[in-house]
Design an enzyme around this catalytic site. Structure first.
Site, PDB file in Angstrom:
ATOM      1  N   ASP A   1       0.827  -1.200   0.000  1.00  0.00           N
ATOM      2  CA  ASP A   1       0.000   0.000   0.000  1.00  0.00           C
ATOM      3  C   ASP A   1       0.869   1.260   0.000  1.00  0.00           C
ATOM      4  OD1 ASP A   1      -2.832   1.056   0.512  1.00  0.00           O
ATOM      5  OD2 ASP A   1      -1.699   2.064   2.087  1.00  0.00           O
TER       6      ASP A   1
ATOM      7  N   GLU B   1      14.011 -15.421  -0.998  1.00  0.00           N
ATOM      8  CA  GLU B   1      14.340 -16.597  -0.175  1.00  0.00           C
ATOM      9  C   GLU B   1      13.246 -17.658  -0.300  1.00  0.00           C
ATOM     10  OE1 GLU B   1      14.883 -15.437   3.906  1.00  0.00           O
ATOM     11  OE2 GLU B   1      16.211 -13.802   3.309  1.00  0.00           O
TER      12      GLU B   1
HETATM   13  C1  NOJ Z   1      -4.265   3.203  -0.770  1.00  0.00           C
HETATM   14  C2  NOJ Z   1      -5.439   2.311  -0.534  1.00  0.00           C
HETATM   15  O1  NOJ Z   1      -5.779   1.658  -1.731  1.00  0.00           O
HETATM   16  C3  NOJ Z   1      -6.556   3.183   0.001  1.00  0.00           C
HETATM   17  O2  NOJ Z   1      -7.774   2.505   0.065  1.00  0.00           O
HETATM   18  C4  NOJ Z   1      -6.138   3.710   1.353  1.00  0.00           C
HETATM   19  O3  NOJ Z   1      -7.118   4.602   1.830  1.00  0.00           O
HETATM   20  C5  NOJ Z   1      -4.802   4.442   1.274  1.00  0.00           C
HETATM   21  N1  NOJ Z   1      -3.816   3.742   0.481  1.00  0.00           N
HETATM   22  C6  NOJ Z   1      -4.218   4.631   2.655  1.00  0.00           C
HETATM   23  O4  NOJ Z   1      -3.822   3.399   3.184  1.00  0.00           O
END
Ligand code: NOJ
Length: 521
Positions: free
Chosen positions: A201, A242
């Site tokens: 993310d 790994e």
């Molecule tokens: C990207 C994620 O896809 C989204 O849903 C989220 O709100 C933000 N990152 C923060 O984690």
């Protein structure tokens, strides 16, 4: 039963289906999707023929940002189930020949994460160093948050802490070795449980300029895409290597292709989401330029391209493609813009044949295979997305629970007698349930099933073919793909048989907003 393909490059051409656990299927009747629901509906994904599932976060969380505010990276939130159930789900998916990708959120955690709780409780706690705490009367910077609003919140003792998203999502300090060691351990935790991939993310946001300068368009950005982030992914890649056959997939929103491709160098991530393609307008010139840009950038680093039309953050593409402005960006996102859903659906069908025929991996966001549209008339009191409160446009409309069967809500999403789904479903989805579409040769679902199966006939690189204005035409091996994005019919090239068409063909011509796969020898 399918068997997992034994190569170490499955992510290069996989069809990867995104499950948003809160909205896929509710097993226990509380109106919220869960692991039990996913396990009971795994057969849908086998029938669809996908190669892998990416699960959006399912960890313990106060859900300030629908689980992207994690308080424990090694467990499962009780609303979704237990770690034991997830382990069973991973085993069941593998038995069905489907790989599993989990979502790791390294930029920030939840204010309920034990480290942040300790940092908050005591200004002298060493855990303060694991975040971005600053003293002073003034807010340390005037940075604007990713959801709008400011990026600093004051603690009761007068210090400020940084959060690029909501105040409930404090940013980690990635200059600290404990943060690095912790995430390396989290990666191993999930890889040891047999997951095949990690979706990362906000992958380009981790590092911050410690001098905390203001954003200056003529200088290096203080928190987007700092060079030092690549060291993190090099160390993650060593860990992934790994294990056999594991992929790291980055959520990297960057307009500069060279900067984007740098994340995909051979010792970094295996793949990253193609938001350039997702945001591209329904226009042959723009789309061709985007495809060329994508393939060039990826070829330069030897990484596979990805083709993404929708996800849990953006307006569903049936809706986008039914508007006058068919491009997507958060800055221009407006709910309630006039939309022709019939046109949007016709284009979405053609887009499925486009994205599933390009060389690389294709992502399918749950519900796109049903042709779901963005639900833009959700009552204000039902909305849960923090982006809605902070910026006036939200993402709940693409997160409405999936319709499975029956004539009225909850459309089989929850068992009989259950609580209402956490977001209300439109009555009009009765024609879009999995049950209603199964066996209907004209349905979106059957188109996706056929295309995913037929996609195995496509191999090798693509080459552009001559095409009339407003259309795209390319070949992969002996299959020609033509996508008509113009307002007029275009002639079909010479071919032997038609493998698949997204809509009816008129006597040798391809109608507007229609795509076709043709066998040419
Ligand atoms: C990207 C994620 O896809 C989204 O849903 C989220 O709100 C933000 N990152 C923060 O984690």
């Amino acid at each position: 039963m399918k068997r997992c393909n034994v190569t170490n490059t499955w992510w290069r051409d996989a069809v990867i289906y995104q499950v948003y656990p809160r909205s896929y299927a509710d097993g226990n009747g509380d109106g919220v999707g869960d692991i039990a629901g996913i396990r009971a509906r795994l057969d849908h994904l086998s029938a669809l023929g996908v190669d892998a599932i990416w699960f959006s976060p399912w960890y313990p969380s106060p859900m300030a940002d629908a689980g992207y505010d994690v308080s424990d990276y090694r467990d499962i939130d009780p609303v979704f189930g237990t770690l034991g159930e997830v382990e069973a789900l991973i085993a069941e998916a593998h038995r069905a020949g489907i790989r599993v990708i989990v979502d790791v959120v390294p930029n920030h955690c939840s204010i309920e994460h034990p480290w942040f709780q300790k940092a908050l409780a005591d200004p002298a706690a060493p855990e303060r160093e694991l975040f971005w705490f600053r003293d002073g009367d003034e807010m340390p910077t005037a940075w604007r948050g990713e959801f709008g609003g400011t990026t600093w919140t004051r603690t009761p003792d007068g210090a400020w802490y940084l959060h690029l998203f909501t105040p409930e999502q404090p940013d980690f300090n990635w200059d600290h070795p404990r943060v690095r060691a912790e995430f390396e351990s989290v990666l191993r935790f999930w890889l040891d449980r047999g997951v095949d991939g990690i979706r990362i993310d906000s992958a380009a946001l981790l590092m911050k300029d410690p001098d905390l300068p203001e954003v200056d368009p003529s200088a290096k950005h203080p928190f987007h895409d700092l060079d030092a982030v690549h060291d993190v992914y090099r160390s993650w890649r060593r860990i992934a290597d790994e294990y056999a056959d594991r992929a790291l997939i980055g959520e990297v929103w960057l307009p500069e292709v060279d900067r984007f491709a740098a994340y995909l160098r051979p010792d970094e991530l295996h793949a990253a989401f193609n938001f350039d393609f997702l945001g591209c307008a329904w226009d042959a010139g723009a789309m061709r330029a985007c495809i060329d840009r994508t393939l060039d950038a990826h070829a330069g680093v030897g990484a596979p391209a990805t083709w993404v039309l929708s996800n849990h953050d953006v307006t569903r593409h049936v809706t986008r493609y039914g508007r006058q402005d068919t491009a997507f960006s958060f800055a221009t996102k407006r709910e309630g813009t006039p939309t022709d859903l019939e046109l949007g659906t016709r284009r979405a069908r053609a887009a499925a044949l486009l994205s599933l025929s390009l060389p690389g991996a294709a992502y399918v966001y749950q519900g796109e295979e049903l042709g779901l549209w963005e639900v833009e008339n959700l009552p204000v009191e039902a909305r849960q997305d923090p982006m809605w409160q902070r910026s006036g446009h939200g993402r709940d409309g693409c997160r409405v629970p999936i319709p499975w069967s029956s004539e009225r809500p909850p459309f089989g999403f929850s068992p009989d007698g259950a609580a209402e789904p956490w977001l209300p479903q439109p009555e009009g989805w009765k024609d879009l349930t999995v049950a209603a579409q199964t066996g209907d040769p004209h349905s979106m679902l059957e188109l996706y099933r056929r295309a995913i199966a037929a996609r195995r006939a496509l191999s090798g690189p693509m080459r552009w073919l001559p095409s009339p204005p407003g259309a795209l035409a390319y070949a992969r091996g002996d299959v020609a793909v033509v996508v008509n994005m113009s307002g007029a019919p275009v002639p079909l090239p010479d071919h032997d048989t038609c493998l698949l068409a997204s809509g009816p063909l008129d006597d040798g011509v391809l109608p507007p907003d229609t795509a076709v796969w043709l066998r040419t020898t």
